[in-house]
Design a protein around this motif. Structure first.
Motif, PDB file in Angstrom:
ATOM      1  N   HIS A   1     -12.968 -26.341   2.385  1.00 27.20           N
ATOM      2  CA  HIS A   1     -14.395 -26.134   2.159  1.00 27.20           C
ATOM      3  C   HIS A   1     -14.596 -25.185   0.978  1.00 27.20           C
ATOM      4  O   HIS A   1     -14.280 -23.995   1.070  1.00 27.20           O
ATOM      5  CB  HIS A   1     -15.063 -25.565   3.406  1.00 27.20           C
ATOM      6  CG  HIS A   1     -15.308 -26.575   4.480  1.00 27.20           C
ATOM      7  ND1 HIS A   1     -14.328 -27.434   4.944  1.00 27.20           N
ATOM      8  CD2 HIS A   1     -16.447 -26.880   5.181  1.00 27.20           C
ATOM      9  CE1 HIS A   1     -14.848 -28.214   5.889  1.00 27.20           C
ATOM     10  NE2 HIS A   1     -16.120 -27.897   6.047  1.00 27.20           N
ATOM     11  N   GLY A   2     -15.093 -25.714  -0.125  1.00 24.69           N
ATOM     12  CA  GLY A   2     -15.353 -24.886  -1.290  1.00 24.69           C
ATOM     13  C   GLY A   2     -16.610 -24.043  -1.104  1.00 24.69           C
ATOM     14  O   GLY A   2     -17.443 -24.304  -0.238  1.00 24.69           O
TER      15      GLY A   2
ATOM     16  N   ALA B   1     -19.084 -20.797  12.324  1.00 27.76           N
ATOM     17  CA  ALA B   1     -18.321 -20.597  11.091  1.00 27.76           C
ATOM     18  C   ALA B   1     -17.861 -21.933  10.543  1.00 27.76           C
ATOM     19  O   ALA B   1     -17.695 -22.901  11.286  1.00 27.76           O
ATOM     20  CB  ALA B   1     -17.115 -19.685  11.331  1.00 27.76           C
ATOM     21  N   GLU B   2     -17.670 -21.984   9.232  1.00 30.71           N
ATOM     22  CA  GLU B   2     -17.067 -23.159   8.607  1.00 30.71           C
ATOM     23  C   GLU B   2     -15.549 -23.078   8.766  1.00 30.71           C
ATOM     24  O   GLU B   2     -14.988 -21.987   8.922  1.00 30.71           O
ATOM     25  CB  GLU B   2     -17.444 -23.224   7.129  1.00 30.71           C
ATOM     26  CG  GLU B   2     -18.887 -23.591   6.890  1.00 30.71           C
ATOM     27  CD  GLU B   2     -19.186 -23.910   5.440  1.00 30.71           C
ATOM     28  OE1 GLU B   2     -20.073 -24.740   5.193  1.00 30.71           O
ATOM     29  OE2 GLU B   2     -18.548 -23.308   4.545  1.00 30.71           O
TER      30      GLU B   2
ATOM     31  N   GLU C   1     -21.328 -31.581   9.479  1.00 34.26           N
ATOM     32  CA  GLU C   1     -21.972 -31.608  10.792  1.00 34.26           C
ATOM     33  C   GLU C   1     -22.886 -30.408  11.032  1.00 34.26           C
ATOM     34  O   GLU C   1     -23.484 -30.283  12.106  1.00 34.26           O
ATOM     35  CB  GLU C   1     -20.889 -31.645  11.890  1.00 34.26           C
ATOM     36  CG  GLU C   1     -19.971 -32.865  11.800  1.00 34.26           C
ATOM     37  CD  GLU C   1     -18.800 -32.774  12.758  1.00 34.26           C
ATOM     38  OE1 GLU C   1     -18.708 -31.752  13.471  1.00 34.26           O
ATOM     39  OE2 GLU C   1     -17.987 -33.706  12.797  1.00 34.26           O
ATOM     40  N   LEU C   2     -23.008 -29.539  10.039  1.00 33.95           N
ATOM     41  CA  LEU C   2     -23.761 -28.297  10.235  1.00 33.95           C
ATOM     42  C   LEU C   2     -25.242 -28.545  10.483  1.00 33.95           C
ATOM     43  O   LEU C   2     -25.848 -27.912  11.353  1.00 33.95           O
ATOM     44  CB  LEU C   2     -23.599 -27.384   9.014  1.00 33.95           C
ATOM     45  CG  LEU C   2     -22.494 -26.327   9.087  1.00 33.95           C
ATOM     46  CD1 LEU C   2     -22.384 -25.580   7.777  1.00 33.95           C
ATOM     47  CD2 LEU C   2     -22.737 -25.367  10.239  1.00 33.95           C
ATOM     48  N   ARG C   3     -25.830 -29.445   9.738  1.00 36.30           N
ATOM     49  CA  ARG C   3     -27.265 -29.697   9.894  1.00 36.30           C
ATOM     50  C   ARG C   3     -27.590 -30.165  11.319  1.00 36.30           C
ATOM     51  O   ARG C   3     -28.494 -29.629  11.967  1.00 36.30           O
ATOM     52  CB  ARG C   3     -27.725 -30.727   8.865  1.00 36.30           C
ATOM     53  CG  ARG C   3     -29.189 -31.139   9.003  1.00 36.30           C
ATOM     54  CD  ARG C   3     -29.552 -32.213   7.972  1.00 36.30           C
ATOM     55  NE  ARG C   3     -30.739 -32.926   8.381  1.00 36.30           N
ATOM     56  CZ  ARG C   3     -31.980 -32.556   8.085  1.00 36.30           C
ATOM     57  NH1 ARG C   3     -32.194 -31.458   7.377  1.00 36.30           N
ATOM     58  NH2 ARG C   3     -33.015 -33.272   8.494  1.00 36.30           N
TER      59      ARG C   3
ATOM     60  N   VAL D   1     -26.232 -17.107  13.046  1.00 36.58           N
ATOM     61  CA  VAL D   1     -25.397 -16.756  11.898  1.00 36.58           C
ATOM     62  C   VAL D   1     -24.380 -17.861  11.654  1.00 36.58           C
ATOM     63  O   VAL D   1     -23.702 -18.313  12.580  1.00 36.58           O
ATOM     64  CB  VAL D   1     -24.663 -15.422  12.131  1.00 36.58           C
ATOM     65  CG1 VAL D   1     -23.789 -15.082  10.927  1.00 36.58           C
ATOM     66  CG2 VAL D   1     -25.661 -14.303  12.399  1.00 36.58           C
ATOM     67  N   VAL D   2     -24.278 -18.282  10.398  1.00 33.83           N
ATOM     68  CA  VAL D   2     -23.233 -19.208   9.967  1.00 33.83           C
ATOM     69  C   VAL D   2     -22.354 -18.463   8.976  1.00 33.83           C
ATOM     70  O   VAL D   2     -22.790 -18.134   7.865  1.00 33.83           O
ATOM     71  CB  VAL D   2     -23.812 -20.480   9.327  1.00 33.83           C
ATOM     72  CG1 VAL D   2     -22.681 -21.436   8.951  1.00 33.83           C
ATOM     73  CG2 VAL D   2     -24.800 -21.168  10.265  1.00 33.83           C
ATOM     74  N   LEU D   3     -21.133 -18.156   9.384  1.00 34.33           N
ATOM     75  CA  LEU D   3     -20.218 -17.402   8.528  1.00 34.33           C
ATOM     76  C   LEU D   3     -19.446 -18.360   7.637  1.00 34.33           C
ATOM     77  O   LEU D   3     -18.819 -19.297   8.123  1.00 34.33           O
ATOM     78  CB  LEU D   3     -19.269 -16.567   9.381  1.00 34.33           C
ATOM     79  CG  LEU D   3     -19.952 -15.549  10.295  1.00 34.33           C
ATOM     80  CD1 LEU D   3     -19.822 -15.972  11.752  1.00 34.33           C
ATOM     81  CD2 LEU D   3     -19.355 -14.162  10.100  1.00 34.33           C
ATOM     82  N   THR D   4     -19.490 -18.109   6.340  1.00 36.81           N
ATOM     83  CA  THR D   4     -18.767 -18.946   5.386  1.00 36.81           C
ATOM     84  C   THR D   4     -17.742 -18.096   4.647  1.00 36.81           C
ATOM     85  O   THR D   4     -17.735 -16.869   4.752  1.00 36.81           O
ATOM     86  CB  THR D   4     -19.731 -19.613   4.392  1.00 36.81           C
ATOM     87  OG1 THR D   4     -20.253 -18.622   3.482  1.00 36.81           O
ATOM     88  CG2 THR D   4     -20.888 -20.290   5.121  1.00 36.81           C
TER      89      THR D   4
END
Length: 283
Positions: free
Chosen positions: A53-54, A219-220, A265-267, A196-199
């Motif tokens: 994942h960039g 998280a990704e 799949e995040l959305r 929270v989405v941790l990248t």
């Protein structure tokens, strides 16, 4: 002089877009595979070979996650260079360079929109802007996002990506940790979800504050998440840390995350989570 040379010199110079290896191909930093830029962008900056994942910025996040028609919130105005800081460069020069390279006013940008017609406010940190570092501007933007969510009675979702507090602002940057914590308490008092989405990467003072205070922690894959660096920890405790330490999957196994979700799949995942946490807003 031949006629073609005379004609060539008579024609005004017209700049042409150069086609180079850099404009056609992207080299995956994980598997070193060369990928067509178009294929890379169409795949949401995820390597189709190794699934790396960039890092992506706010504009790409908003376009991917939110329904069409979202509204970007204005960047809050804060005092710049309050400490008159200078290292190898003046702090204002670093700010100008970051703004020129990213097009963003600071490292955290908010937008108000919806996912499948369910309203929310969403913030995205841009690691390309001085490493996504947390200064007074980021703190003010975080509070802005929370207040906007409270005003519209909807969840606040933040995508974190940061190296920590911004050293050029000293103690003022560290003060954004308690400020953001108090803002989250206001959101909870209003009965609104904070997600929270941790990248990759989320470290330092951001991890020690609002990045780990979500009602749901997502998280990704393979995102680097931690406070201090692995080498610092190893030299302090004089032990070798396990493989994958501070990566999303390791944190999931040890109870610090609720889920690790592929970018594609995040959305759908966020829409489902918001539906669970804010059923009246989703109805």
């Amino acid at each position: 002089m031949s006629w073609i040379n005379r004609v060539r010199k008579a024609i005004p110079f017209i700049a042409k877009k150069e086609t180079t290896v850099e404009t056609l191909w992207h080299k995956c930093p994980s598997c070193a595979e060369m990928i067509f830029i178009k294929e890379w962008e169409d795949n949401l900056s995820v390597c189709p070979r190794c699934d790396h994942h960039g890092r992506i910025g706010p504009s790409e996040r908003f376009e991917h996650i939110l329904d069409a028609g979202f509204i970007l919130l204005p960047t809050p105005h804060v005092q710049e260079d309050p400490l008159k800081f200078r290292d190898s460069k003046r702090y204002p020069d670093r700010i100008k360079a970051a703004r020129a390279s990213t097009g963003d006013q600071d490292a955290l940008i908010n937008a108000r929109g919806a996912i499948d017609d369910v309203p929310l406010v969403m913030g995205v940190q841009n690691f390309a802007y001085m490493g996504g570092s947390m200064g007074m501007g980021v703190g003010a933007a975080f509070i802005q996002g929370v207040n906007e969510a409270i005003a519209h009675k909807c969840p606040y979702v933040i995508f974190t990506a940061a190296g920590g507090a911004r050293m050029q602002e000293g103690i003022l940057s560290l003060m954004q940790m308690p400020r953001s914590t108090v803002a989250i308490q206001k959101l909870h008092a209003a009965g609104l979800p904070y997600i929270v989405v941790l990248t990759d990467p989320t470290t330092g003072g951001v991890t020690a504050s609002y990045a780990m205070l979500g009602d749901i922690q997502i998280a990704e894959p393979n995102a680097l998440i931690g406070f201090a660096g692995q080498r610092v920890i190893e030299s302090t405790i004089r032990e070798k840390l396990p493989d994958g330490f501070q990566r999303a999957e390791y944190l999931l196994e040890h109870g610090m995350l609720d889920m690790v979700v592929h970018r594609s799949e995040l959305r759908d995942t966020l829409a489902r989570v918001i539906g669970y946490l804010a059923p009246r807003a989703a109805a």
